[in-house]
Design a protein around this motif. Structure first.
Motif, PDB file in Angstrom:
ATOM      1  N   VAL A   1      -7.250 -19.444  -7.516  1.00 21.01           N
ATOM      2  CA  VAL A   1      -7.300 -18.733  -6.497  1.00 21.01           C
ATOM      3  C   VAL A   1      -5.550 -18.449  -5.938  1.00 21.01           C
ATOM      4  O   VAL A   1      -4.786 -19.299  -5.995  1.00 21.01           O
ATOM      5  CB  VAL A   1      -7.766 -19.536  -5.337  1.00 21.01           C
ATOM      6  N   ILE A   2      -5.279 -17.466  -5.688  1.00 21.99           N
ATOM      7  CA  ILE A   2      -3.801 -16.811  -5.386  1.00 21.99           C
ATOM      8  C   ILE A   2      -3.843 -16.947  -3.957  1.00 21.99           C
ATOM      9  O   ILE A   2      -2.863 -17.207  -3.333  1.00 21.99           O
ATOM     10  CB  ILE A   2      -3.695 -15.540  -6.045  1.00 21.99           C
ATOM     11  N   ALA A   3      -4.651 -16.211  -3.306  1.00 21.33           N
ATOM     12  CA  ALA A   3      -4.424 -15.934  -1.715  1.00 21.33           C
ATOM     13  C   ALA A   3      -5.864 -15.995  -1.032  1.00 21.33           C
ATOM     14  O   ALA A   3      -6.694 -15.685  -1.562  1.00 21.33           O
ATOM     15  CB  ALA A   3      -3.630 -14.778  -1.498  1.00 21.33           C
ATOM     16  N   LEU A   4      -5.785 -16.343   0.222  1.00 14.76           N
ATOM     17  CA  LEU A   4      -6.919 -16.355   0.984  1.00 14.76           C
ATOM     18  C   LEU A   4      -6.573 -15.480   2.231  1.00 14.76           C
ATOM     19  O   LEU A   4      -5.663 -15.815   3.011  1.00 14.76           O
ATOM     20  CB  LEU A   4      -7.637 -17.557   1.623  1.00 14.76           C
ATOM     21  N   PHE A   5      -7.369 -14.391   2.247  1.00 12.37           N
ATOM     22  CA  PHE A   5      -7.010 -13.498   3.610  1.00 12.37           C
ATOM     23  C   PHE A   5      -8.385 -13.126   4.305  1.00 12.37           C
ATOM     24  O   PHE A   5      -9.294 -13.175   3.586  1.00 12.37           O
ATOM     25  CB  PHE A   5      -6.074 -12.426   3.207  1.00 12.37           C
TER      26      PHE A   5
ATOM     27  N   GLY B   1     -19.492   0.039  13.938  1.00  6.74           N
ATOM     28  CA  GLY B   1     -20.343   1.078  12.918  1.00  6.74           C
ATOM     29  C   GLY B   1     -19.753   1.229  11.656  1.00  6.74           C
ATOM     30  O   GLY B   1     -19.075   0.260  11.013  1.00  6.74           O
ATOM     31  N   GLU B   2     -20.126   2.417  11.319  1.00  7.68           N
ATOM     32  CA  GLU B   2     -19.319   2.781   9.980  1.00  7.68           C
ATOM     33  C   GLU B   2     -17.944   2.911  10.009  1.00  7.68           C
ATOM     34  O   GLU B   2     -17.231   2.586   9.077  1.00  7.68           O
ATOM     35  CB  GLU B   2     -19.891   4.320   9.563  1.00  7.68           C
ATOM     36  N   ASN B   3     -17.165   3.160  11.145  1.00 10.10           N
ATOM     37  CA  ASN B   3     -15.940   2.984  11.260  1.00 10.10           C
ATOM     38  C   ASN B   3     -15.501   1.549  11.084  1.00 10.10           C
ATOM     39  O   ASN B   3     -14.257   1.644  10.951  1.00 10.10           O
ATOM     40  CB  ASN B   3     -15.382   3.604  12.788  1.00 10.10           C
ATOM     41  N   GLY B   4     -16.251   0.606  11.454  1.00  9.09           N
ATOM     42  CA  GLY B   4     -15.783  -0.673  11.156  1.00  9.09           C
ATOM     43  C   GLY B   4     -16.058  -1.364   9.843  1.00  9.09           C
ATOM     44  O   GLY B   4     -15.851  -2.683   9.505  1.00  9.09           O
ATOM     45  N   GLU B   5     -17.072  -0.617   9.089  1.00  2.00           N
ATOM     46  CA  GLU B   5     -17.315  -1.172   7.763  1.00  2.00           C
ATOM     47  C   GLU B   5     -16.128  -1.069   6.790  1.00  2.00           C
ATOM     48  O   GLU B   5     -15.472   0.288   6.633  1.00  2.00           O
ATOM     49  CB  GLU B   5     -18.547  -0.485   7.359  1.00  2.00           C
ATOM     50  N   ILE B   6     -15.717  -2.367   6.239  1.00  2.81           N
ATOM     51  CA  ILE B   6     -14.634  -2.273   5.404  1.00  2.81           C
ATOM     52  C   ILE B   6     -14.749  -2.610   3.802  1.00  2.81           C
ATOM     53  O   ILE B   6     -15.959  -3.249   3.514  1.00  2.81           O
ATOM     54  CB  ILE B   6     -13.619  -3.265   6.048  1.00  2.81           C
TER      55      ILE B   6
ATOM     56  N   ASN C   1     -15.397 -12.362   6.806  1.00  5.32           N
ATOM     57  CA  ASN C   1     -14.751 -11.175   6.212  1.00  5.32           C
ATOM     58  C   ASN C   1     -13.528 -11.906   5.763  1.00  5.32           C
ATOM     59  O   ASN C   1     -12.489 -11.523   5.907  1.00  5.32           O
ATOM     60  CB  ASN C   1     -14.235 -10.481   7.428  1.00  5.32           C
ATOM     61  N   TYR C   2     -13.544 -12.957   5.083  1.00  5.18           N
ATOM     62  CA  TYR C   2     -12.566 -13.573   4.438  1.00  5.18           C
ATOM     63  C   TYR C   2     -12.858 -13.257   2.918  1.00  5.18           C
ATOM     64  O   TYR C   2     -13.780 -13.153   2.371  1.00  5.18           O
ATOM     65  CB  TYR C   2     -12.485 -15.108   4.551  1.00  5.18           C
TER      66      TYR C   2
ATOM     67  N   TYR D   1     -15.339 -22.483   7.784  1.00  2.00           N
ATOM     68  CA  TYR D   1     -16.400 -23.002   8.427  1.00  2.00           C
ATOM     69  C   TYR D   1     -16.273 -22.521   9.710  1.00  2.00           C
ATOM     70  O   TYR D   1     -15.373 -22.705  10.563  1.00  2.00           O
ATOM     71  CB  TYR D   1     -16.659 -24.414   8.728  1.00  2.00           C
ATOM     72  N   PRO D   2     -17.272 -21.479  10.213  1.00  2.00           N
ATOM     73  CA  PRO D   2     -17.327 -20.792  11.715  1.00  2.00           C
ATOM     74  C   PRO D   2     -17.569 -21.834  12.786  1.00  2.00           C
ATOM     75  O   PRO D   2     -18.490 -22.714  12.452  1.00  2.00           O
ATOM     76  CB  PRO D   2     -18.101 -19.625  11.357  1.00  2.00           C
ATOM     77  N   ILE D   3     -16.943 -21.571  13.793  1.00  2.00           N
ATOM     78  CA  ILE D   3     -17.068 -22.329  14.813  1.00  2.00           C
ATOM     79  C   ILE D   3     -17.224 -21.648  15.974  1.00  2.00           C
ATOM     80  O   ILE D   3     -16.601 -20.607  16.458  1.00  2.00           O
ATOM     81  CB  ILE D   3     -16.148 -23.590  15.332  1.00  2.00           C
ATOM     82  N   GLU D   4     -18.207 -21.844  17.025  1.00  2.00           N
ATOM     83  CA  GLU D   4     -18.586 -21.311  18.301  1.00  2.00           C
ATOM     84  C   GLU D   4     -18.397 -22.198  19.599  1.00  2.00           C
ATOM     85  O   GLU D   4     -19.264 -22.944  19.363  1.00  2.00           O
ATOM     86  CB  GLU D   4     -19.810 -20.555  18.149  1.00  2.00           C
TER      87      GLU D   4
END
Length: 1486
Positions: free
Chosen positions: A365-369, A377-382, A400-401, A931-934
Motif C-alpha cells: 500500500v502506497i497511499a490511502l485517499f 446523480g451522474e454528475n457525482g459519479e466518479i 469512496n476511499y 470504519y464509518p461513524i454516524e
C-alpha cells in the motif's frame, strides 16, 4: 355831454350781447348724439354747424376742429356739410367692454376765439358677439367614490355684448350621470355647475364626454359650445391580483449572477398611485434576500449570487404585490435548482508513504485517499484512474476511499521517483476531472556492485616525478544510492622488485585518485601492473576490480659518459700518435661515449670545442672520430691538445668534455722524448666537482629511502587492521537474507522487538536501525514495506557514542534473535487474518447525543465497538478522518471513548432539518482500514421563537371591509418538532384578530383579520402586540409590536375658512406684494389633503394682474394696480384636493386710490408769437388740465409766475386760457418761457410743469443808435488805396427788417473835391475805406458825418461825427541847406587857419526834414575824414570844429564827409562833402 350819451348808446347793446352770451354759456350743456356701433366710416352722427349756430362755411373760417385727450380719433368734421361723421368702424366692446352705457366725450374748438364746446356720443350695442368659452375643451376630474349631489364648477362663457345681447343661459348634452345648474354672481355673470346625479365607476367608464352650450338673448340668438371631459379619478377599491397563485421555475445552478429567473405579474384595475404596484419579498429568510433580488417595480426576480445545487436544491419564497393604497396580494414562488456538473471532483489524501523500498513485494500500500464530488446523480459519479504504464493500481475501499498499491517489484535503478497522477473524472456532461499528483521515492537496496567504465587502464608518468603527484583518477559507478552508492577505492596488494606496490603508488579511497609515493627512475622502473578495487558501502558491500598499467616515461636526467679515452687515475691524459706524414683525413683516434637515457635523450653528437692548432683536426659529428683536416707540417707543434665535447639531444641537452693529447711524430720514441715535459691538464678541477655531486646525490637517496621505509611500515599496519575487520564482517555477510526479512503483516511486532545491527567491513562506522511506530496521518517508508521486510529508514549511530546500546543489543547472538522472530511469525499472521475477517463483517457504528453538551462529553466507546484493546488504539494508529467539516469529535486514546471536541449547536449544523446526522470515519493506520461513524444530534428547546422584525407597520385603508386579511411578518424558531413554533396570540383590541396560515410542513405565518370597520378620523393608529409560542418544555415565546396605520381615503372635500374674503389695497402696491391668503382645510391626509388653489372664471386682465400660489393660496399682484383703470376686483378661487374634491370662495379686492397720477396739461391751441403792440387781454394759449385720480387727488389748480405779464382765465371743462395783462415790449423781453404749474390736492400733492414758449413779434419803434456821438480815427499817411480805415456800428433793438441798418456818408467837399472821392463806407457793415493814399504833408485831418438808417416802415435813422487824423510816416530824407552843393559839381571850400586852437568853428552843416515829429529829428556825424582826429562834428548842431591844434604836417587840403540822419523807422540819411583849406588866408590857399 351829447357826445358822451351818444357813446353810451353804442356800448349798451354790446354789453347786453355779452351778458346774454355769458348766461347762455352758464346754462348750456354738452351737445349729445347717439349712434350704433359697427357703422361704416363717414356715417352721419349729427350737424355740428347747426348745433353751434354757424354756417358750414364758417367752420373753416373760424378754425372749428375736434379736440380730445388721449383717445383714438373716432369722429371727424365734414367742413362742406358741417356734419359730424364717424372716422372709422366703431366697436363698442373695444371701447367700453361690458359697461351698461358707452359714451364717448370730446370737445369742439373754435380757433378764432378759442371757445370750447362739449360733445357726448352714446354708442349703442348690437348683438355682434357670440358667447365664447376661453377653452374649446376642458377636463374635469371627479373621484369615483364622490357622493351624488357633488357639484363641479365649470368654466363660464363670456359675451362682449350687454343687456339682452349678452349671455343668458347654458345647456348640457343629455347623459346618465350629470345635470347642469346655473348660478349668477353679484356682477350678473352666470356660472354653470355640473351636478353628479348617479354614482360613478371608473372601471366601467373612465371618461364622460359632455357638451356645454352657452346662449345669448339677442336676435338672432348666438351660441357657442365647449367639450367637457369628465375624468373619473380612481379610488383604491380594487386589490392587486397575481396572474398565478404559485409560480414555478427551474434554473440551472450555473446561471450567471444577475440573470432574470422569472417575472411575476400582478394586475390592479385601479390607476395612478392606486394601480402602481410594488413587489417585495414577505418574511424572507436571510438566505433568500442574499441570493435573490426582486425588482420592486417590474416584479423581476434575479440572482444576487451564484446558486449552488449542493447547498440548496430549491427555494420557496413568498412575493407580495402592494398598490399605493396599501392593498396587497401574495403569491408563492418555487425556484428549483437543477444540478449541473459544476463541481470538480476532489481528492483528499488521508495517508501517504513518501518512500518505498525497491524490493517491497507487489500489493504494497502506497497511499490511502478519498474522492468526493459535490454534484449529484451522474454528475457525482466518479471514476478514478492512474496511468497504465506505472507499476501501481487502485483498489476501492469503503466510503469512496481508495488504496494505491504496487503491482510488481520496483527497481530504483530504473526509476527512482514516481510522479503518480491520480485522475478523478465524473460522469457529468461535459465531464469534469481533477488530477492529484503523488510523488513516491523508491528507497534503494544494495543490489548493484560498483562498475568501472573499462576493465583496464593505461597511464604514463614522467620519471623524476615529484613525490605525491597525482597520476590518474579512476571512477566507478554504482547505480544504487546513498551508502549503497558510496564507493571506496583500494589497490590489490602485490610485490615489485621485492617491494610492495604500496610503496610506489597510493590511491585515495574516496576519490579514486592515484598518487606516486616516490620519484620514478626510468632507468630502474619502466612500468608497473596494478589492480584497483572499487567497493561500495552497502550491506553486504559489493566490489569490482580493474587492471591498471603504469608506464614510466624517460627524461634527460643523465649526462653522456666517456668510455674512450678513459681518464687515467693519476690525472694524466692519454696521448694519441699522429705521424707527420699523415694525409688529410687520417684517423688519429675515436672518442667513444654512451648515455644511460633512452631515445632522443641518448642520441649523442661530438664537437671540437678547443684545439691548440685550429684547422688541423676534425671530429666526426656522430662517430666521434678525430681525423686530420690537412697534412701535418714541420711547423706544427709536436704536442697538439684537443678538447672534444659530447652532447645528447635531450631537453635541456646535457654534455661532457674530454681532452685529447695528440703527439705529432712518426714513431713512439719521438713521442717519449717529450712526455716528461707534459703536465696535468687544468681540467682536473672538473673531476673534483663531479665527485662532490655524486656524494650529494648519495645522501639525498639515503634520506628518501628512509622515508619510503617508514611509509611502508605505516601501510602494512593499516592493511593488517583492515584484514581483521574483513574477517569479522565475513561472518555476518554469510547469513541468509531471510534472517533480515520480517513476516508479512507483523509490523507492530517488528517495531516493538526487532533491532538490526549492520556492521560494514572496511569502515569505522556501524549502522544500527531502531524502527519506531508512527501515528501520523501520512504513511512513511517502513510502513509501506512492512509486509515483506523490516523498515529500512536508517538512523546512523556512531559505535563509540552509542556503545552502551550496542552492547545491550549484542547480549545475545544476533542469529538467535532472528531465529526467535521467525517462530513468532505464525501468531502474527493469525492475528492479521482475524482482523481482516472482522473488517469484512463490521457494520456502521451509530451514536446519538443531545446538542449543547460540554466539551469532552461521552459519545460512545470506540475501542469496544471496534473490538480493540486500549493499547492497540495508539499502536495501530487509530484516528478520526472526516471531509470538509469542522472537527466536532475527538478520540480519547486512554479510555477508547469518542467524546465531543466542543459544544455542538444542532441548529448551526443542520438548520431545521428533521434529523441531524454527523458522519465521519475511523482510520486504523496499520491496515489503512476505515470504519464509518454516524452521530445523531438531538434537538433541545434552546431557541426562542423570533420575529424577523420586532416592529411592523401595517397600512390599511379606512374603507377596507371587515374580514380583510393582512399578512404579518414571519416568525422563525430554529428548533424542530414540538420545540418549534406552535401558535400566536394577539393583544386585546376592538378591531383585529389573528389567524395562522400554514401549508403542510411549511412554516406558519400569521395574518391580521379586520373584524370591525375603521375610521381614520376616529383612530388613525392602532398599537398591537403579537406573541409567538413554541411547544417546548418549558414553553418559550417571542413578541413583536404591530403598528396599524389607517390610511386615508378621499371622503372629505376641502373647506374654505370663510366663503368671502375681502381686502382693500392701495393702488401703488409694489408688484409681487401679497394681497391676502385664502385657506382651505381638508380633514383627509396625504395626497387627499394636499389642496391646490386656482382662480375660477377670471378674465385675461385679472389673470395678468393677480397671481395665486397653487400650494399656499397666497394672492399677490403680478402687475401694477390702477385705481383709475379699475377700482374693484371680484375673484373666484377654487380649492381642490388631488383626487378632485373641491370648494370655492369669493375674493373681493377694493383698490384704494392714491395720488399716483401726475396732473396732465394738454395744450389745445396756442400762439407761438404775438406782436408787442397787442393790447392787454390778448389770448395767448388754450389748454386743458386733467388728473386721473379721484376726489381731492383729482382736484387741480393752475398757476403761472406772477412776474410775467400774463394771467390764466378758467374756461369750460377744465380748459384754461392764457392771456396778456400788460402791453409787451419785445426790446425788453423778446421770448417768454411761460411755466404753467398744475398741482393736485392729494397728499402729498403732485404737480406738472408745462412750458409755453411765446415769441414777441417786433414793430419798428426804435431807431438805430451809435454807441458814441462822435469817433476819432487815425490813419498813417501813404496808406494803400482801398484800405479799411474804420468800422462804425449802430445798434437797433428791433428785429429783422426793423433792425437791419444801412450806413452812408453825408455829402461835403474838401479843398474843392467831394469827400466821397477820399473815403467811402460799406452800407451794410459800416466799414470805412480810403479811396486815396493820404499825404500828411498835404492835409492832416478830415471831418465826416455817418448816417445809420433801419429798414423799418417808416425807416428810422441817426447820425454820428467822425474825425480822421493823418499820421506822419518817415517818407522824406533830410535836405542839406548848407553848404549848398555847387551846380558845377565842385565842393565848397572852408578855411581853417593853422593857428586855430582846438574847438575852432570851421563851418556848420545846416539840414531840414519835411516829416514831423521823430521823423524830423536830425543828427550829424563825421562819416569820413582825410585826417582822422583832426575835426569833429556836433551831433545835434552840425558844427564842424577842430579837434586839435593844426600842425605843419597837416595837409593843406582836408576832405570831410558829413552824414545827416533822421530818427524815423526806418531812418533816412543824406551826406555832404566838405573841403577845408588849412591856411590863414585865401591867398595862402591859392
Amino acid at each position: 355831454m351829447a357826445d358822451t350819451l351818444r357813446g353810451w348808446g353804442c356800448i349798451e347793446p354790446l354789453l347786453l350781447l355779452l351778458l346774454l352770451e355769458t348766461l347762455w354759456r352758464a346754462g348750456a350743456g354738452p351737445i349729445r348724439y347717439s349712434v350704433l356701433e359697427e357703422l361704416d366710416k363717414g356715417s352721419f352722427v349729427g350737424s355740428i354747424a347747426k348745433d353751434l349756430g354757424l354756417e358750414p362755411r364758417e367752420l373753416a373760417e373760424r378754425g372749428v376742429r375736434i379736440v380730445s385727450r388721449g383717445r383714438t380719433r373716432l369722429f371727424s368734421l365734414n367742413p362742406r356739410s358741417g356734419s359730424l361723421v364717424t372716422a372709422g368702424r366703431i366697436d363698442r366692446e373695444e371701447l367700453c367692454a361690458q359697461s351698461a352705457r358707452c359714451v364717448v366725450s370730446f370737445n369742439i374748438l373754435l380757433e378764432n376765439n378759442m371757445k370750447i364746446y362739449g360733445v357726448e356720443i352714446e354708442i349703442i350695442d348690437i348683438n355682434d358677439n357670440f358667447p365664447r368659452f376661453r377653452d374649446e375643451e376642458v377636463k374635469v376630474k371627479v373621484n369615483e367614490n364622490a357622493a351624488t349631489g357633488t357639484r363641479l364648477a365649470l368654466p363660464f362663457a363670456r359675451d362682449g355684448d350687454v343687456s339682452m345681447n349678452s349671455l343668458q343661459s347654458y345647456k348640457l348634452s343629455p347623459n346618465m350621470h350629470f345635470s347642469l345648474e346655473q348660478k349668477s354672481g353679484t356682477d350678473g355673470q352666470k356660472y354653470p355647475e355640473l351636478v353628479l346625479e348617479r354614482p360613478l365607476d371608473r372601471e366601467k367608464v373612465a371618461v364622460h364626454d359632455l357638451l356645454l352650450t352657452a346662449l345669448d338673448g339677442g336676435d338672432p340668438i348666438l351660441s357657442s359650445s365647449m367639450h367637457i371631459h369628465v375624468v373619473v379619478l380612481d379610488a383604491n377599491d380594487n386589490a392587486p391580483l397575481f396572474t398565478q397563485s404559485e409560480y414555478r421555475v427551474t434554473v440551472p445552478e450555473n446561471i450567471p449572477v444577475g440573470s432574470r429567473l422569472l417575472t411575476l405579474t400582478a394586475t390592479d384595475p385601479d390607476e395612478g398611485v392606486n394601480g402602481e404596484l410594488t413587489y417585495s419579498f414577505r418574511n424572507e429568510e436571510d438566505k433568500i434576500s442574499e441570493t435573490f433580488q426582486l425588482d420592486s417595480s417590474l416584479g423581476e426576480i434575479s440572482t444576487l449570487q451564484s446558486l449552488d445545487y449542493e447547498e440548496s436544491r430549491f427555494y420557496l419564497m413568498e412575493v407580495v404585490a402592494q398598490d399605493g393604497g396599501a392593498l396587497l396580494a401574495s403569491a408563492k414562488v418555487l425556484v428549483t435548482v437543477q444540478d449541473v456538473n459544476d463541481n470538480v471532483p476532489e481528492v483528499i489524501l488521508t495517508s501517504l508513504a513518501s518512500s518505498v523500498s525497491e524490493d517491497c513485494p507487489p500489493g504494497t500500500v502506497i497511499a490511502l485517499f478519498s474522492v468526493h464530488d459535490g454534484d449529484s446523480g451522474e454528475n457525482g459519479e466518479i471514476v478514478c484512474s492512474i496511468p497504465r504504464n506505472l507499476p501501481f493500481k487502485l483498489e476501492k475501499s469503503v466510503d469512496n476511499y481508495y488504496h494505491l498499491l504496487t503491482t510488481k517489484a520496483l527497481d530504483r535503478e530504473e526509476i527512482s521517483d514516481y510522479n503518480i497522477t491520480i485522475t478523478v473524472i465524473d460522469s457529468g456532461n461535459p465531464p469534469l476531472s481533477t488530477e492529484s499528483h503523488i510523488s513516491l521515492n523508491v528507497a534503494d537496496i544494495n543490489d548493484n556492485p560498483p562498475v568501472f567504465p573499462h576493465t583496464s587502464y593505461s597511464t604514463y608518468i614522467l620519471e623524476n616525478n615529484p613525490r605525491g603527484i597525482s597520476i590518474l583518477s579512476v571512477t566507478a559507478h554504482d547505480p544504487d544510492s546513498g551508502n549503497n552508492a558510496k564507493i571506496t577505492y583500494s589497490l590489490a596488494e602485490d610485490m615489485f622488485q621485492g617491494m610492495s606496490l604500496s610503496t610506489y603508488v597510493f590511491i585515495n579511497s574516496n576519490t579514486g585518485i592515484l598518487y606516486a609515493l616516490g620519484s620514478f627512475d626510468y632507468e630502474q622502473v619502466k612500468d608497473l601492473q596494478l589492480w584497483v578495487m572499487a567497493s561500495d558501502s552497502g550491506d553486504p558491500p559489493l566490489s569490482s576490480n580493474m587492471s591498471l598499467s603504469l608506464f614510466v616515461l624517460d627524461q634527460n636526467d643523465n649526462a653522456p659518459e666517456i668510455l674512450y679515452p678513459s681518464i687515467p687515475t693519476d690525472g694524466s691524459t692519454s696521448v694519441e700518435l699522429a705521424p707527420r706524414s699523415a694525409e688529410p683525413g687520417y684517423l688519429v683516434t675515436k672518442v667513444v661515449a654512451v648515455d644511460r637515457d633512452s631515445g632522443q635523450n641518448a642520441w649523442l653528437s661530438y664537437h671540437l670545442l678547443k684545439v691548440s692548432e685550429p684547422g688541423l683536426f676534425t671530429v666526426g659529428l656522430h662517430t666521434g672520430e678525430v681525423r686530420t683536416a690537412r697534412a701535418l707540417l714541420d711547423r706544427d707543434a709536436l704536442k697538439q691538445s684537443l678538447v672534444v665535447v659530447v652532447q645528447d639531444h635531450g631537453q635541456p641537452p646535457l654534455s661532457v668534455t674530454v681532452t685529447l693529447t695528440v703527439a705529432v711524430a712518426d714513431s713512439i720514441p719521438d713521442v717519449l722524448a717529450d712526455l716528461d715535459s707534459l703536465k696535468p691538464s687544468s681540467y682536473a678541477d672538473d673531476s673534483s666537482l663531479t665527485l662532490y655531486l655524486v656524494v650529494a646525490v648519495a645522501i639525498v637517496s639515503c634520506v628518501f629511502l628512509a622515508f619510503v621505509i617508514v611509509l611502508l611500515a605505516l601501510r602494512l599496519r593499516r592493511w593488517h587492521s583492515s584484514s581483521q575487520l574483513q574477517a569479522s564482517g565475513s561472518r555476518l555477510a554469510g547469513m541468509p537474507t531471510s534472517h533480515f526479512v520480517g513476516v508479512d503483516g507483523v509490523r507492530a511486532f517488528l517495531q516493538t522487538y526487532s533491532h538490526e545491527v549492520s556492521l560494514t567491513a572496511d569502515s569505522r562506522n556501524s549502522h544500527m536501525i531502531f524502527p519506531q511506530p508512527n501515528y501520523a496521518d501520512t504513511l512513511i517508508s517502513q510502513e509501506s514495506c512492512g509486509k515483506s521486510e523490516p523498515p529500512l529508514i536508517p538512523e546512523k549511530i556512531n559505535v563509540n557514542e552509542e556503545l552502551g546500546v550496542v552492547q545491550e543489543v549484542l547480549k545475545e547472538p544476533v542469529m538467535a534473535a532472528l531465529q526467535k522472530r521467525r517462530h513468532q511469525s505464525g501468531l502474527v499472521v493469525l492475528i492479521i487474518l482475524l482482523g481482516i475477517l472482522g473488517g469484512l463483517g463490521a457494520r456502521q457504528i451509530r451514536y446519538s447525543i443531545p446538542e449543547e453538551l460540554d466539551k469532552g462529553s461521552f459519545v460512545g466507546n470506540i475501542a469496544d465497538d471496534l473490538g480493540l484493546e486500549l493499547q492497540e488504539l495508539r499502536e495501530r494508529g487509530v484516528r478520526i478522518v472526516s471531509r470538509d467539516r469542522m472537527q466536532l469529535f475527538s478520540l480519547n486514546l486512554r479510555s477508547g471513548n469518542l467524546v465531543t471536541a466542543d459544544r455542538i449547536d444542532r441548529e448551526e449544523l443542520c438548520a431545521q432539518t428533521a434529523q441531524c446526522l454527523v458522519s465521519f470515519n475511523i482510520l486504523i493506520e496499520d491496515k489503512l482500514n476505515l470504519y464509518p461513524i454516524e452521530v445523531e444530534i438531538l434537538d433541545i428547546n434552546d431557541n426562542t421563537p423570533r420575529f424577523f422584525r420586532e416592529e411592523l407597520e401595517v397600512k390599511i385603508l379606512e374603507n377596507a371591509p371587515p374580514s380583510s386579511r393582512f399578512p404579518l411578518m414571519e416568525v422563525y424558531d430554529l428548533d424542530v418538532g414540538m420545540n418549534s413554533l406552535q401558535g400566536f396570540e394577539l393583544s386585546k383590541n376592538s378591531h383585529f384578530s389573528v389567524d395562522v396560515q400554514s401549508e403542510g410542513d411549511r412554516p406558519k405565518y400569521p395574518e391580521l383579520v379586520l373584524e370591525h370597520a375603521l375610521d381614520r378620523e376616529g383612530d388613525a393608529v392602532h398599537h398591537l402586540i403579537l406573541t409567538a409560542v413554541d411547544g417546548g418544555e418549558p414553553v418559550r415565546s417571542g413578541t413583536a409590536r404591530i403598528l396599524v396605520t389607517v390610511l386615508d381615503v378621499n371622503d372629505n372635500a376641502p373647506v374654505f375658512t370663510q366663503p368671502v374674503y375681502r381686502v382693500s389695497v392701495p393702488e401703488n402696491l409694489p408688484v409681487g406684494t401679497p394681497v391676502l391668503s385664502v385657506n382651505a382645510t381638508d380633514q383627509d391626509e396625504g395626497v387627499h389633503a394636499e389642496v391646490m388653489y386656482s382662480f375660477l372664471r377670471v378674465t385675461e386682465k385679472i389673470s395678468k394682474i393677480f397671481c395665486l400660489n397653487v400650494f399656499t393660496g397666497e394672492i399677490s399682484i403680478s402687475a401694477n394696480l390702477d385705481y383709475e383703470d379699475s377700482s374693484f376686483y371680484e375673484l373666484d378661487v377654487e380649492a381642490r384636493d388631488r383626487p378632485g374634491l373641491l370648494d370655492r370662495a369669493k375674493v373681493l379686492i377694493t383698490i384704494l386710490d392714491v395720488n399716483d397720477n401726475v396732473p396732465e396739461v394738454v395744450v389745445t391751441s396756442g400762439s407761438r408769437s404775438v406782436a408787442e403792440s397787442m393790447p392787454p387781454g390778448t389770448v395767448i394759449a388754450l389748454f386743458q388740465v386733467y388728473d386721473r385720480d379721484s376726489g381731492l387727488n383729482g382736484l387741480v389748480t393752475c398757476s403761472i409766475s406772477r412776474s410775467m405779464p400774463f394771467e390764466l382765465e378758467k374756461s369750460v371743462d377744465n380748459y384754461y386760457r392764457l392771456v396778456t395783462n400788460t402791453v409787451l415790449d419785445r426790446e425788453q423781453v423778446s421770448l417768454y418761457n411761460i411755466t404753467v404749474t398744475v398741482t393736485d390736492k392729494g397728499i402729498p400733492p403732485l404737480s406738472t410743469e408745462t412750458l409755453i414758449y411765446l415769441n414777441v413779434a417786433d414793430i419798428n419803434d426804435n431807431p438805430p443808435a451809435f454807441p458814441h456821438s462822435s469817433y476819432s480815427v487815425y490813419i498813417p499817411e501813404n496808406n494803400p488805396r482801398g484800405a479799411s480805415i474804420f468800422s462804425v456800428t449802430a445798434h437797433d433793438p428791433d428785429s429783422h427788417e426793423n433792425a437791419q441798418v444801412t450806413y452812408s456818408l453825408s455829402e461835403d467837399t474838401l479843398r474843392g473835391a467831394p469827400l466821397s472821392s477820399y473815403v467811402s463806407i460799406n452800407s451794410d457793415t459800416g466799414v470805412l475805406y480810403a479811396l486815396h493814399s493820404f499825404d500828411y504833408e498835404q492835409f492832416r485831418d478830415l471831418q465826416l458825418r455817418v448816417t445809420a438808417q433801419d429798414s423799418g416802415d417808416p425807416p428810422l435813422s441817426s447820425n454820428v461825427s467822425l474825425s480822421i487824423f493823418i499820421l506822419d510816416q518817415n517818407d522824406n530824407t533830410p535836405e542839406i541847406l548848407y553848404p549848398a552843393l555847387p551846380t558845377d559839381g565842385s565842393t565848397g571850400v572852408e578855411l581853417a587857419p593853422r593857428s586855430a586852437e582846438p574847438g575852432y568853428l570851421v563851418t556848420k552843416v545846416v539840414a531840414v526834414d519835411r516829416d514831423s515829429g521823430q521823423n524830423a529829428w536830425l543828427s550829424y556825424r563825421l562819416l569820413k575824414a582825410s585826417e582822422p582826429g583832426l575835426f569833429a562834428v556836433g551831433l545835434h548842431t552840425g558844427e564842424v570844429r577842430t579837434a586839435r591844434a593844426l600842425q605843419d604836417r597837416d595837409a593843406l587840403k582836408q576832405s570831410l564827409v558829413v552824414a545827416v540822419q533822421d530818427h524815423g523807422q526806418p531812418p533816412l540819411s543824406a551826406t555832404v562833402t566838405l573841403t577845408v583849406a588849412v591856411a590863414d588866408s585865401i591867398p595862402d590857399v591859392l
